[in-house]
Each structure stands twice: as structure tokens, then as C-alpha cells.
Design an enzyme around this catalytic site. Structure first.
Site, mmCIF file in Angstrom:
data_model
loop_
_atom_site.group_PDB
_atom_site.id
_atom_site.type_symbol
_atom_site.label_atom_id
_atom_site.label_comp_id
_atom_site.label_asym_id
_atom_site.label_seq_id
_atom_site.Cartn_x
_atom_site.Cartn_y
_atom_site.Cartn_z
ATOM 1 N N HIS A 27 2.895 -4.680 0.808
ATOM 2 C CA HIS A 27 2.558 -3.583 -0.101
ATOM 3 C C HIS A 27 2.929 -3.918 -1.539
ATOM 4 O O HIS A 27 3.686 -4.834 -1.798
ATOM 5 C CB HIS A 27 3.241 -2.268 0.325
ATOM 6 C CG HIS A 27 4.727 -2.269 0.205
ATOM 7 N ND1 HIS A 27 5.556 -2.465 1.280
ATOM 8 C CD2 HIS A 27 5.547 -2.086 -0.859
ATOM 9 C CE1 HIS A 27 6.811 -2.401 0.890
ATOM 10 N NE2 HIS A 27 6.839 -2.178 -0.411
ATOM 11 N N ARG A 31 6.122 3.131 -9.312
ATOM 12 C CA ARG A 31 6.906 4.339 -9.542
ATOM 13 C C ARG A 31 6.007 5.343 -10.247
ATOM 14 O O ARG A 31 5.338 4.990 -11.230
ATOM 15 C CB ARG A 31 8.132 4.026 -10.399
ATOM 16 C CG ARG A 31 9.165 3.234 -9.652
ATOM 17 C CD ARG A 31 10.417 3.004 -10.520
ATOM 18 N NE ARG A 31 11.402 2.267 -9.763
ATOM 19 C CZ ARG A 31 11.476 0.929 -9.700
ATOM 20 N NH1 ARG A 31 10.619 0.198 -10.377
ATOM 21 N NH2 ARG A 31 12.398 0.350 -8.975
ATOM 22 N N GLU A 79 2.499 1.486 -2.112
ATOM 23 C CA GLU A 79 3.651 2.386 -1.969
ATOM 24 C C GLU A 79 3.858 3.109 -3.291
ATOM 25 O O GLU A 79 4.057 2.479 -4.326
ATOM 26 C CB GLU A 79 4.910 1.589 -1.630
ATOM 27 C CG GLU A 79 6.167 2.431 -1.617
ATOM 28 C CD GLU A 79 7.450 1.623 -1.513
ATOM 29 O OE1 GLU A 79 8.519 2.197 -1.743
ATOM 30 O OE2 GLU A 79 7.378 0.407 -1.205
ATOM 31 N N ASN A 83 11.010 9.126 -7.868
ATOM 32 C CA ASN A 83 12.444 9.381 -8.000
ATOM 33 C C ASN A 83 12.590 10.780 -8.577
ATOM 34 O O ASN A 83 12.165 11.047 -9.700
ATOM 35 C CB ASN A 83 13.096 8.331 -8.908
ATOM 36 C CG ASN A 83 13.070 6.968 -8.266
ATOM 37 O OD1 ASN A 83 13.635 6.756 -7.218
ATOM 38 N ND2 ASN A 83 12.373 6.029 -8.898
ATOM 39 N N HIS A 97 -2.203 -5.508 -13.283
ATOM 40 C CA HIS A 97 -3.096 -4.561 -12.633
ATOM 41 C C HIS A 97 -3.086 -4.772 -11.126
ATOM 42 O O HIS A 97 -2.635 -5.794 -10.636
ATOM 43 C CB HIS A 97 -4.522 -4.697 -13.168
ATOM 44 C CG HIS A 97 -5.106 -6.063 -12.926
ATOM 45 N ND1 HIS A 97 -5.021 -7.069 -13.869
ATOM 46 C CD2 HIS A 97 -5.750 -6.599 -11.868
ATOM 47 C CE1 HIS A 97 -5.603 -8.159 -13.391
ATOM 48 N NE2 HIS A 97 -6.055 -7.901 -12.173
ATOM 49 N N GLU A 145 -8.126 -2.928 -11.442
ATOM 50 C CA GLU A 145 -9.343 -3.717 -11.656
ATOM 51 C C GLU A 145 -10.221 -3.593 -10.429
ATOM 52 O O GLU A 145 -9.760 -3.752 -9.297
ATOM 53 C CB GLU A 145 -8.991 -5.194 -11.877
ATOM 54 C CG GLU A 145 -10.208 -6.064 -12.101
ATOM 55 C CD GLU A 145 -9.854 -7.539 -12.275
ATOM 56 O OE1 GLU A 145 -10.652 -8.254 -12.890
ATOM 57 O OE2 GLU A 145 -8.788 -7.966 -11.795
#
Length: 158
Positions: A27, A31, A79, A83, A97, A145
Site C-alpha cells: 500500500h 495523511r 491507506e 490523525n 504523485h 496521475e
């Protein structure tokens, strides 16, 4: 010559062997400042499926894993990490990208626009080449992209 053919076949697969162990890209983590907004973007605009999500109350973060075709092991996943209480991140200068292959880049861009997505570079050939690319930006400012390629084309360079 047979060794070259084996090496080319091994390089074309999504699985790598390192010191006798099979390795696979699992993965990429981003964030995000608003998990629900990002899940909506990646599912409604980009056509991904929410594969699983979890909240960690002790350490105050939430995770969401999204992908295509059921995710791992067939394809790597995205993922999204939220937070709790952090609503903005600077992208920085090191991030480039995420790349997603599409069979028809013009149709993909029209669908993304119709779903509310932001196409920041219209479809066209990559500078100095012939591969058709486009760029979109997600709600947190991350670049994605789009690369036009046949469904069975490898992920090798442009």
C-alpha cells in the site's frame, strides 16, 4: 538467451524475490485532514472500493484502506490515515504523485469531472513522449496521475 527471457518475465510480474523471499508492494499511505471527505473522493470520484477501516482510540487515529479489484494481493491498496484533530498537512517537495492506469484517459477524465473531481492537467502526451497522461488533485492536494494503458500492460516506465 533463456536466462534473459526468465529475467524479463520475472521483472514483468508484480512479485519480486529478494534473498529468497517473495516481496510485494502492499500500500501507499496518505495523511488526510478529513477522512470522510477523502473516502468519498476515492470511492465516488476515483471508483475505488472501501476495503476496511479502523479507529485506534488509544492513539487517536483512524485508518481506511481503499483499492481496486479487492486490493491485496492482486493490487496494492491506498491507506488513508487521519490523525484526530489534525485537519491539514503540507504536501512538501518530496511527494510526487500516485499513478493509476486507465483504458481510456479522456473518458476517465470526463467521469472524474462529472463526479466533482478536479482535473488539473487535461489528457495529452507526456513531455517528450507519446504516452497519454492527465493529472487530477484530491481534496487534500495530492496529485494523481492517470496513464492510458491497456488492461494487461505492465507498470513499467513511460
Amino acid at each position: 538467451m533463456a536466462a534473459v527471457a526468465v529475467a524479463v518475465a520475472a521483472a514483468a510480474s508484480a512479485v519480486a524475490v529478494f534473498q529468497g523471499e517473495i516481496m510485494r508492494l502492499l500500500h501507499t499511505m496518505l495523511r488526510v485532514g478529513n477522512l470522510e471527505r477523502s473516502i468519498t473522493f476515492y470511492t465516488k470520484v476515483m471508483g475505488m472500493t472501501l476495503l476496511r477501516r479502523s479507529d485506534n482510540t488509544e492513539y487517536e487515529y483512524s485508518l481506511a484502506f481503499l483499492g481496486y479489484d479487492g486490493g491485496n494481493p492482486a493490487q496494492a491498496e491506498l491507506e488513508l490515515t487521519y490523525n484526530w484533530g489534525t485537519h491539514h498537512y503540507g504536501i512538501g517537495t518530496a511527494y510526487g504523485h500516485i499513478a493509476i492506469g486507465v483504458p481510456n484517459i479522456r473518458i476517465a477524465c470526463e467521469k472524474i469531472k462529472a463526479a466533482g473531481g478536479n482535473v488539473t492537467r487535461e489528457p495529452g502526451p507526456v513531455k517528450g513522449g507519446t504516452t497519454l497522461i492527465a493529472f487530477i488533485t484530491d481534496p487534500d492536494g495530492y496529485k494523481i496521475e492517470l496513464i492510458e494503458r491497456a488492461d494487461n500492460a505492465s507498470g513499467q516506465g513511460l
